[in-house]
Design a protein around this motif. Structure first.
Motif, PDB file in Angstrom:
ATOM      1  N   ALA A 153       0.819  -1.217   0.000  1.00 10.85           N
ATOM      2  CA  ALA A 153       0.000   0.000   0.000  1.00 10.85           C
ATOM      3  C   ALA A 153       0.847   1.259   0.000  1.00 10.85           C
ATOM      4  N   THR A 154       2.173   1.131  -0.071  1.00  6.19           N
ATOM      5  CA  THR A 154       3.029   2.306  -0.065  1.00  6.19           C
ATOM      6  C   THR A 154       2.723   3.189  -1.266  1.00  6.19           C
ATOM      7  N   GLY A 155       2.851   4.476  -1.066  1.00 10.04           N
ATOM      8  CA  GLY A 155       2.563   5.432  -2.124  1.00 10.04           C
ATOM      9  C   GLY A 155       1.171   6.015  -2.013  1.00 10.04           C
ATOM     10  N   ARG A 156       0.268   5.308  -1.340  1.00 13.71           N
ATOM     11  CA  ARG A 156      -1.056   5.876  -1.117  1.00 13.71           C
ATOM     12  C   ARG A 156      -0.965   6.945  -0.047  1.00 13.71           C
ATOM     13  N   ARG A 157      -1.730   7.991  -0.208  1.00  8.92           N
ATOM     14  CA  ARG A 157      -1.702   9.050   0.786  1.00  8.92           C
ATOM     15  C   ARG A 157      -2.369   8.554   2.059  1.00  8.92           C
ATOM     16  N   PRO A 158      -1.701   8.629   3.205  1.00  7.16           N
ATOM     17  CA  PRO A 158      -2.285   8.137   4.446  1.00  7.16           C
ATOM     18  C   PRO A 158      -3.449   9.004   4.888  1.00  7.16           C
ATOM     19  N   PRO A 159      -4.400   8.430   5.624  1.00  8.18           N
ATOM     20  CA  PRO A 159      -5.544   9.223   6.081  1.00  8.18           C
ATOM     21  C   PRO A 159      -5.115  10.283   7.083  1.00  8.18           C
ATOM     22  N   ARG A 160      -5.850  11.391   7.103  1.00 10.99           N
ATOM     23  CA  ARG A 160      -5.570  12.460   8.058  1.00 10.99           C
ATOM     24  C   ARG A 160      -5.803  11.946   9.474  1.00 10.99           C
ATOM     25  N   ASP A 237       0.026  14.820   8.270  1.00  9.06           N
ATOM     26  CA  ASP A 237      -1.110  15.588   7.780  1.00  9.06           C
ATOM     27  C   ASP A 237      -1.607  16.539   8.860  1.00  9.06           C
ATOM     28  N   ALA A 238      -2.373  17.538   8.447  1.00  3.95           N
ATOM     29  CA  ALA A 238      -2.862  18.590   9.339  1.00  3.95           C
ATOM     30  C   ALA A 238      -3.750  18.020  10.442  1.00  3.95           C
ATOM     31  N   PHE A 258       5.783   5.833   2.779  1.00  5.28           N
ATOM     32  CA  PHE A 258       4.513   5.933   3.469  1.00  5.28           C
ATOM     33  C   PHE A 258       4.051   7.367   3.680  1.00  5.28           C
ATOM     34  N   PHE A 259       4.925   8.219   4.193  1.00  3.25           N
ATOM     35  CA  PHE A 259       4.474   9.524   4.683  1.00  3.25           C
ATOM     36  C   PHE A 259       5.072  10.731   3.973  1.00  3.25           C
ATOM     37  N   ALA A 260       6.012  10.527   3.058  1.00  2.00           N
ATOM     38  CA  ALA A 260       6.628  11.682   2.401  1.00  2.00           C
ATOM     39  C   ALA A 260       5.708  12.331   1.379  1.00  2.00           C
ATOM     40  N   ASN A 261       4.585  11.694   1.057  1.00  2.00           N
ATOM     41  CA  ASN A 261       3.655  12.267   0.082  1.00  2.00           C
ATOM     42  C   ASN A 261       2.627  13.193   0.712  1.00  2.00           C
TER      43      ASN A 261
END
Length: 319
Positions: A153-160, A237-238, A258-261
């Motif tokens: 699942a890497t590359g998917r934007r993680p949920p806020r 994320d915010a 995971f999180f750099a996007n």
């Protein structure tokens, strides 16, 4: 002519040796990449934090080695392992450390014990939280498949990070985190700790838990509020920043899958709320660099973190 031939032979020989070294290094990396079951290590100094066994758990705790480090999974009983500094060095500050592993495993060496020992060596009391985990298959091959699915699942934007969702999804882990703070505070005098200078640092999933400890039920349970927090390659994320938000330290690699996007919303949120925040965005390092020796500037995160703690007076002894 003989000198030229000798130089060429030397270059060929060096190239051959280098090629052999590269092949050996690649073979070693591949060997270290495999998950190898190991015996349970000595944990005689680990303290049961009193949150009880994980409800409905059927698979018991097991350990394995990978990348030259030890990992634990199927943790059903949470513990806290203290690493206390030499009293002559002790500053009175303390850190609760939450290793990562997707809430399926914990990287106990690279993101736990080694971090704790390094902090204790410099005068900070450190406590490694082995929090309860989501159950995984008992068989190693099935567990590996489950982890491969997670990493796919890497590359998917993680949920806020949403406090309500974190409260529901991380209920056992939040209970463990709060119990860890309660335990350290209850023994603060015994361990020569200033109860107003107990912080928390987490790695990956442990960083999620650190944020959840700070954000969830922010108007209650003040005793579990960290004095400072470290988010090491966790979500960025915010968020809605609490009025009493602690100083925040963030370290992340630009090639983290995971999180750099994300859009650096966490840093912007803290800054907009006029709360102290420091952010290190390393060109390389990937995910999970922790205390591993790597030829990337991400290895500087620990010195940057201790420098940041120094700036906030955490290495200054109170008279």
């Amino acid at each position: 002519m003989q000198q030229i031939l000798k130089q060429r032979c030397d270059r060929i020989r060096r190239g051959f040796v280098l090629a052999l070294c590269l092949v050996a290094a690649q073979a070693l990396a591949q060997a270290n990449d495999s998950m190898t079951p190991i015996a349970l290590p000595d944990q005689s100094n680990a303290i049961d934090i009193g949150t009880g066994p994980l409800p409905s758990a059927k698979t018991q705790e097991t350990w394995h080695s990978q990348y030259g480090s030890r990992f634990v999974r199927n943790v059903t009983l949470a513990t806290l392992t203290p690493f206390l500094p030499d009293p002559a060095k002790a500053s009175g500050a303390a850190v609760i450390i939450a290793p990562g592993g997707g809430f399926r495993t914990l990287s106990m060496d690279n993101e736990g014990w080694e971090v704790a020992q390094a902090l204790a060596n410099q005068g900070i009391a450190a406590f490694v939280l082995k929090y309860r985990l989501n159950q995984t298959p008992a068989e190693m091959a099935e567990f590996k498949r489950a982890m491969d699915e997670m990493f796919s699942a890497t590359g998917r934007r993680p949920p806020r990070p949403d406090p309500a969702q974190m409260k529901a999804n991380l209920a056992p882990q939040l209970e463990d985190s709060r119990a860890a703070f309660a335990l350290v505070r209850s023994r603060a005098a015994q361990w020569n700790i200033d109860p107003d200078r107990i912080g928390m640092v987490g790695f990956s999933a442990g960083a999620m838990l650190t944020l959840a400890t700070t954000l969830v039920d922010k108007d209650v349970d003040k005793e579990a509020r960290p004095a400072f927090i470290g988010n090491i390659y966790g979500p960025i994320d915010a968020v809605e920043v609490p009025a009493d938000a602690p100083p925040l330290f963030v370290a992340l690699a630009a090639d983290d899958p995971f999180f750099a996007n994300g859009e650096f919303g966490l840093i912007k949120s803290w800054h907009a709320a006029k709360k102290p925040v420091e952010f290190h965005f390393y060109e390389q390092g990937g995910h999970g660099f922790g205390m591993y020796p790597k030829e990337t500037t991400s290895t500087g995160w620990f010195n940057a973190f201790t420098g940041w703690l120094t700036m906030h007076g955490m290495f200054k002894r109170k008279e």
